[in-house]
Write an enzyme that holds these catalytic residues in place. Structure first.
Site, mmCIF file in Angstrom:
data_model
loop_
_atom_site.group_PDB
_atom_site.id
_atom_site.type_symbol
_atom_site.label_atom_id
_atom_site.label_comp_id
_atom_site.label_asym_id
_atom_site.label_seq_id
_atom_site.Cartn_x
_atom_site.Cartn_y
_atom_site.Cartn_z
ATOM 1 N N ASN A 335 4.827 92.217 17.962
ATOM 2 C CA ASN A 335 5.869 91.226 18.263
ATOM 3 C C ASN A 335 6.304 90.505 16.980
ATOM 4 O O ASN A 335 6.247 89.272 16.875
ATOM 5 C CB ASN A 335 5.363 90.227 19.300
ATOM 6 C CG ASN A 335 6.495 89.651 20.130
ATOM 7 O OD1 ASN A 335 7.675 89.867 19.855
ATOM 8 N ND2 ASN A 335 6.151 88.890 21.161
ATOM 9 N N HIS A 366 5.397 81.654 26.122
ATOM 10 C CA HIS A 366 5.186 82.790 27.024
ATOM 11 C C HIS A 366 5.255 82.374 28.491
ATOM 12 O O HIS A 366 5.691 83.161 29.332
ATOM 13 C CB HIS A 366 3.838 83.460 26.740
ATOM 14 C CG HIS A 366 3.879 84.429 25.602
ATOM 15 N ND1 HIS A 366 3.614 84.054 24.302
ATOM 16 C CD2 HIS A 366 4.175 85.750 25.554
ATOM 17 C CE1 HIS A 366 3.722 85.117 23.516
ATOM 18 N NE2 HIS A 366 4.062 86.157 24.245
#
Length: 503
Positions: A335, A366
């Site tokens: 990521n 998240h």
């Protein structure tokens, strides 16, 4: 009502592909996402070939990119897509107040995360409306901080109407609206205006005193790179359909398995089930990268052999992940664009406790599932311990090729097992399942990492420099914008974003 029927009932997106969902055995949200990304891939080729800067004005390219992005949002998420577009348009006025932008964007994102948990049950939807909003949040805050730093003000203040169009295009363009990645605002505007590749070729030529003539060659085609990345996607999809389904993550907390399997068996299954869970992330991010490249976006420069490199907006390095011999190396290759964002808005700006604050921000970004917080809080002592252990023992093994190979094998196994232990709550989501897993592992990674961090931190406390032991002067090449490779090879292109992530 069965779990499958319940998932279908709660889907807010288009239901045209429901028969395909039933045939493939995938959730409707997954099928809608895949369909939109494949359409985005075809649209990206069309965008590069028939709506290139030579054939269409930047305003037309902005408008088409935005309209396609909004269409994909509506198809995948229905009325939640409208909410997302509405939020992005209202936050587009936030240009100079970076703290207000951060609080507003993260607050709105958190509210949506909470609403999703309240509306949907745990684990039902693998693709949800909060995903695109997470990407928009990154873009809004990244741009706000760049504006605060004075890096992109000339791109915003030229014309109010045009700036609003650019801003919506940057946030909602079809190339990255569903799964990202977040890219630099200046890079995106250069791409729309047709300056993206030519500027980097000239930069590369200028770095080498103009002797290679890269600024005079035709723009390189991304076709070979796109085909290679699509082959990777096919491999990941095959692995997911054949292997991943046979190693479900939830079996790690199955009562019978936990109660009767040995510790070694539980550890082995946990390792392989986490390995098997990665291809779905590889697939999504690699496909998104291919979509950007197909449109002509993502050109980084020419590599050492003179071949074009299209990794500017890449979100992962699969080989780097699978061969990582340290926790930092794994994080640096996973990521990637989110890591750049976290470093830009948090790690580089925090006065103290930078590591902890960055991991906590990542958890908040998240979502609100407890498993996210277990993962990122667990990562704090592991990262500190990994640094300390590497600093303490690595130098004993680098003198011999055999010892170095043995060291790499041991550290690879330790890294992968530590990642497995850390990431498991992220996939299990709930507190109950997380505690069951940690108990089955006897909390061994927590215990080892905390002890190592405490003992070795005391051993390696930094000492004040004295008159006879001053740090060496820093050269211009050691700037955070450059990697070690860039220092040794000045002709190599430099990523426009700061990729020196949390380490």
């Amino acid at each position: 009502m069965s779990e499958r029927e319940d998932a279908i009932f709660k889907t807010t997106g288009c239901k045209w592909l429901l028969p395909v969902s039933g045939y493939l055995g995938l959730s409707l949200d997954q099928v809608n996402f895949l369909a939109c990304q494949l359409c985005a891939l075809l649209a990206a080729f069309w965008f590069r070939l028939y709506l290139s800067p030579n054939h269409a004005s930047p305003m037309v390219r902005h408008a088409v990119a935005t309209l396609l992005g909004v269409t994909f949002l509506l198809f995948c998420f229905g009325w939640y897509g409208v909410t997302l577009s509405h939020a992005a348009s209202h936050l587009s006025d936030i240009t100079n107040v970076h703290r207000y932008s951060m609080v507003t964007a993260m607050g709105y994102l958190t509210a949506c995360h909470v609403s999703r948990v309240f509306i949907y049950s745990y684990g039902i939807l693998s693709t949800d409306f909060s995903g695109p909003l997470m990407i928009v949040t990154q873009k809004i805050t990244m741009l706000a901080f760049h504006l605060h730093d004075g890096k992109t003000s000339e791109y915003i203040h030229k014309n109010t109407t045009r700036s609003s169009t650019k801003y919506l295009s940057y946030n909602l363009n079809f190339l990255s609206v569903l799964v990202g990645p977040c890219s630099n605002y200046k890079d995106y505007i250069d791409f729309i205006e047709g300056k993206h590749i030519s500027w980097r070729l000239k930069q590369h030529s200028g770095t080498c005193n103009g002797q290679n003539g890269y600024d005079k060659i035709p723009h390189p085609s991304p076709l070979n790179t796109v085909c290679r990345k699509l082959l990777v996607c096919c491999g990941c999809m095959f692995f997911f359909l054949v292997i991943t389904r046979s190693l479900p993550i939830t079996y790690n907390v199955d009562d019978h398995f936990v109660g009767h399997a040995s510790f070694l068996s539980r550890l082995t299954y946990a390792f392989f089930s986490i390995q098997a869970a990665r291809p779905k992330f590889y697939f999504a991010w690699t496909l998104a990268d291919a979509v950007n490249n197909a449109a002509g976006y993502g050109f980084l420069g020419m590599d050492e052999s003179g071949k074009p490199c299209w990794d500017l907006v890449s979100n992962l390095n699969i080989i780097g992940i699978e061969t990582a011999t340290s926790f930092k190396t794994f994080i640096d290759n996973w990521n990637i664009q989110t890591g750049i964002w976290l470093k830009t808005v948090c790690y580089d700006r925090a006065a103290k406790h930078r590591l902890a604050l960055t991991f906590i921000l990542s958890a908040l970004w998240h979502g609100v599932y407890p498993g996210y917080y277990f993962t990122f809080i667990t990562a704090i002592p592991i990262t500190i311990a990994a640094r300390a252990i590497r600093r303490s023992i690595r130098h004993h093994f680098i003198g011999s090729r055999v010892l170095k190979l043995g060291y790499d094998i041991v550290t690879w196994a330790a890294t992968q097992l530590a990642i497995c232990y850390t990431v498991m709550p992220f996939l299990l989501l709930s507190v109950e399942h997380t505690i069951v897993f940690y108990r089955s592992m006897y909390f061994h990674v927590h215990i080892i990492s905390i002890l190592a961090a405490v003992v070795l931190h005391q051993k390696h406390k930094p000492r004040e420099p004295n008159a006879t032991n001053k740090p060496a002067p820093t050269s211009s090449c050691s700037s955070s914008s450059f990697s070690a490779a860039a220092c040794s090879a000045r002709c190599q292109p430099v990523h426009s974003n700061n990729n020196d992530k949390v380490n």
